[in-house]
Motif scaffolding. Sequence first.
Motif, PDB file in Angstrom:
ATOM      1  N   MET A   7      11.162  10.244  -2.038  1.00 54.01           N
ATOM      2  CA  MET A   7      11.749   9.061  -2.658  1.00 54.01           C
ATOM      3  C   MET A   7      12.077   9.353  -4.119  1.00 54.01           C
ATOM      4  N   TYR A  14      13.769   6.469  -6.220  1.00 54.49           N
ATOM      5  CA  TYR A  14      13.110   5.160  -6.285  1.00 54.49           C
ATOM      6  C   TYR A  14      13.390   4.468  -7.611  1.00 54.49           C
ATOM      7  N   TYR A  44       6.257   5.513  -9.234  1.00 53.69           N
ATOM      8  CA  TYR A  44       5.639   4.785  -8.124  1.00 53.69           C
ATOM      9  C   TYR A  44       4.459   5.552  -7.551  1.00 53.69           C
ATOM     10  N   VAL A  59       4.677   1.401  -1.048  1.00 48.54           N
ATOM     11  CA  VAL A  59       5.244   2.003  -2.254  1.00 48.54           C
ATOM     12  C   VAL A  59       5.017   0.989  -3.365  1.00 48.54           C
TER      13      VAL A  59
END
Length: 67
Positions: free
Chosen positions: A1, A4, A14, A40
């Motif tokens: 990710m 993100y 995160y 998340v």
Amino acid sequence: MSNYKCPKCGNISYETDTVAMTGGGLSKIFDVQNKKFTTVTCTKCKYTEFFKAETSMLENIFDFFTD
């Protein structure tokens, strides 16, 4: 990710985790954690999103006998 971006504050940092929860019916009565989610969480504002993950029958049986 790596892409993100928090939808609440715009932060790009995160943390991820996994959470298990009981469903309804017999799984609730016997406290079988048959629902699994990946989370998340934004490290700045703590906004958290849940993504449903698969659980195996073996994990469910093991959880039943270890509670």
